[in-house]
Design an enzyme around this catalytic site. Sequence first.
Site, PDB file in Angstrom:
ATOM      1  N   TYR A  56       0.836  -1.195   0.000  1.00 51.32           N
ATOM      2  CA  TYR A  56       0.000   0.000   0.000  1.00 51.32           C
ATOM      3  C   TYR A  56       0.877   1.254   0.000  1.00 51.32           C
ATOM      4  O   TYR A  56       1.496   1.601   1.007  1.00 51.32           O
ATOM      5  CB  TYR A  56      -0.931   0.014   1.211  1.00 51.32           C
ATOM      6  CG  TYR A  56      -1.874  -1.168   1.289  1.00 51.32           C
ATOM      7  CD1 TYR A  56      -2.216  -1.898   0.161  1.00 51.32           C
ATOM      8  CD2 TYR A  56      -2.430  -1.563   2.501  1.00 51.32           C
ATOM      9  CE1 TYR A  56      -3.081  -2.982   0.229  1.00 51.32           C
ATOM     10  CE2 TYR A  56      -3.295  -2.642   2.583  1.00 51.32           C
ATOM     11  CZ  TYR A  56      -3.603  -3.349   1.443  1.00 51.32           C
ATOM     12  OH  TYR A  56      -4.462  -4.426   1.530  1.00 51.32           O
ATOM     13  N   HIS A 120       0.303 -12.263   0.914  1.00 55.80           N
ATOM     14  CA  HIS A 120      -0.596 -11.327   0.245  1.00 55.80           C
ATOM     15  C   HIS A 120      -0.850 -11.695  -1.219  1.00 55.80           C
ATOM     16  O   HIS A 120       0.060 -11.722  -2.030  1.00 55.80           O
ATOM     17  CB  HIS A 120       0.042  -9.929   0.323  1.00 55.80           C
ATOM     18  CG  HIS A 120      -0.879  -8.811  -0.020  1.00 55.80           C
ATOM     19  ND1 HIS A 120      -0.481  -7.488   0.008  1.00 55.80           N
ATOM     20  CD2 HIS A 120      -2.185  -8.786  -0.374  1.00 55.80           C
ATOM     21  CE1 HIS A 120      -1.491  -6.712  -0.321  1.00 55.80           C
ATOM     22  NE2 HIS A 120      -2.538  -7.480  -0.573  1.00 55.80           N
TER      23      HIS A 120
END
Length: 310
Positions: A56, A120
């Site tokens: 992010y 992830h």
Amino acid sequence: MQFRPLGRTGLRVSALSLGGVAFGDMYGSLPIGEADRCVHRALELGVNLIDTSPYYGQTRSESILGEILTVGLRDTIILCSKAGRNGLNDFDFTSAAMERSVEASLKRLRTDYLDILIAHDIEFADDCEAVFTDTAETLHKLKAAGKCRFIGMSGLPLGILRTAIERCHLDVVISYTHYTLQNHCLVPDLLPTAEKYGVGVMNASPLCMGLLSDHGPPAWHPAPEPVRTAAREAAKLCRDRGASLATLGMQFCRGEPRIATTISGAARAAEVEANVRALTAPIDQKLLRDVQAVLAPAKDVTWASGKWKR
């Protein structure tokens, strides 16, 4: 705020969790003061889990959260971060890369451990079989070393999460876009397996990556055009009745008690407040039925993601 058990972890997590994607400036520049107010307001309203990732904002989200949490907040939250995804098309689930990533995340977050560590978006691995063996082994190694308390994996295809649960001795999984007004597949296709193995389920992207926003899906949205068309029609129906499709979408997600928490990103305190109000306000059942009728032609339709083909 309602709290629910997260599988067999012993954790009780808030029904609403705070997603930290916006802290990485992925939806526009966000001053640290705004992020700080957002986090503090979320905690005041009972949110106790914050989710982030080095992906992010190219590590910015973690760095911002680390700065915010230095003022005595770390021990008051359940902190979840990830490893394996480093950029839009940059994935590395090898043992060495995962270990380096976690050490770097701990430094940015200014903590000695993560409460939850997630591999992830595992469907993008070049070798999914290696994820179920080598990556899983690395997660368990990091857990045994005290770098994290609990481990899990995330991804879009429910099949890869089912397989991960069955083979990898995980504590949690994060699924996204599969329990929303438009897609209910998480319930029949993942929850039974998760319950069998005692794995906690976290539901991310309750508005389906903006598909169910009040103004319709963004231009980049990967859903097929019939799905985007149905979403635009649902948003218009809500607007015509003076209601919000986004609010209805958040309200819908609270209705499945077997889902421990719904992760919803927010950039500002007002957005957190709106999400909490949605979880506590009574749902308009007629509006819900009418919106689901509009979305019916697109129900449970998803899209391809990564390299998982099963």
